[in-house]
Write a protein that holds these residues in place. Structure first.
Motif, mmCIF file in Angstrom:
data_model
loop_
_atom_site.group_PDB
_atom_site.id
_atom_site.type_symbol
_atom_site.label_atom_id
_atom_site.label_comp_id
_atom_site.label_asym_id
_atom_site.label_seq_id
_atom_site.Cartn_x
_atom_site.Cartn_y
_atom_site.Cartn_z
ATOM 1 N N THR A 1 0.845 -1.195 0.000
ATOM 2 C CA THR A 1 0.000 0.000 0.000
ATOM 3 C C THR A 1 0.874 1.236 0.000
ATOM 4 O O THR A 1 1.909 1.276 0.655
ATOM 5 N N GLY A 2 0.437 2.228 -0.783
ATOM 6 C CA GLY A 2 1.055 3.544 -0.776
ATOM 7 C C GLY A 2 0.137 4.473 -0.010
ATOM 8 O O GLY A 2 -0.590 4.041 0.883
ATOM 9 N N SER A 3 0.120 5.748 -0.381
ATOM 10 C CA SER A 3 -0.753 6.665 0.349
ATOM 11 C C SER A 3 -2.226 6.390 0.033
ATOM 12 O O SER A 3 -3.041 6.253 0.940
ATOM 13 N N SER A 4 -2.579 6.277 -1.236
ATOM 14 C CA SER A 4 -3.964 5.953 -1.590
ATOM 15 C C SER A 4 -4.061 4.721 -2.486
ATOM 16 O O SER A 4 -5.147 4.209 -2.719
ATOM 17 N N LYS B 1 -12.643 11.063 -5.457
ATOM 18 C CA LYS B 1 -11.357 11.650 -5.067
ATOM 19 C C LYS B 1 -10.568 10.620 -4.255
ATOM 20 O O LYS B 1 -11.122 9.952 -3.387
ATOM 21 N N SER B 2 -9.273 10.516 -4.551
ATOM 22 C CA SER B 2 -8.468 9.515 -3.846
ATOM 23 C C SER B 2 -8.385 9.831 -2.355
ATOM 24 O O SER B 2 -8.334 10.985 -1.954
ATOM 25 N N VAL B 3 -8.414 8.767 -1.556
ATOM 26 C CA VAL B 3 -8.332 8.876 -0.097
ATOM 27 C C VAL B 3 -7.276 7.894 0.405
ATOM 28 O O VAL B 3 -6.876 6.972 -0.295
ATOM 29 N N LYS B 4 -6.859 8.085 1.614
ATOM 30 C CA LYS B 4 -5.792 7.283 2.209
ATOM 31 C C LYS B 4 -6.182 5.800 2.299
ATOM 32 O O LYS B 4 -7.287 5.469 2.706
#
Length: 162
Positions: free
Chosen positions: A87-90, A126-129
């Motif tokens: 996993t990265g940020s999102s 929208k991308s989220v964590k």
């Protein structure tokens, strides 16, 4: 019936197993599973694995590679073994191993492998964590490190293509 506090009490949310019997509806003219139908199933498996891990809606960002090692015949049972590798940020990488089983002959074949990058998104797209992945076992650590190498290779490739 037993009650559980969370889904983690029942499932390893980092992985997913899905089996499907291959029917004539996915066949090409040779009686084998059409590659496009297999890609659609792979994307659905990647979605299910990533979405369950994130607890959110996810979208496909990229398919790093799909290797078609052997054809899959109609009438076989196909099992998809998916795992969140990184996993990265999102974003997160889902690795999928495809096993084809001739039920009557009792022959099992590793037919395909694939790596999907999925992105966690909110209700507005929208991308989220993404929840962080903490690899614990040797297998998880190996998958995590290999996924990190693939990510670095994608970054380097994108720099060359600019």
């Amino acid at each position: 019936m037993e009650n559980f506090e969370t889904k983690e009490d029942v499932f390893d949310i980092k992985s997913l197993t899905m089996s499907i019997l291959m029917t004539p509806s996915v066949a090409n003219f040779k009686g084998r599973v059409h590659g496009g139908d297999l890609l659609k199933l792979l994307d659905q498996v990647a979605y299910a694995c990533a979405s369950r891990y994130c607890g959110k809606y996810v979208v496909t960002l990229s398919v790093d590679s799909v290797t078609f090692k052997y054809p899959i015949e109609v009438g076989t049972l196909v099992t998809f073994l998916a795992s969140v590798n990184y996993t990265g940020s999102s974003s997160l990488e889902v690795g999928i191993k495809v096993i084809s089983e001739d039920i009557h002959k009792r022959i099992v074949t590793h037919t395909n492998s694939a790596y999907f990058t999925m992105v966690c998104v909110d209700e507005n797209g929208k991308s989220v964590k993404a929840p962080p992945l903490e690899p614990k076992t040797e297998v998880e650590k190996r998958r995590y490190n290999n996924a990190l190498k693939r990510k670095q290779a994608r970054i380097e490739l994108s720099k060359k293509n600019i």
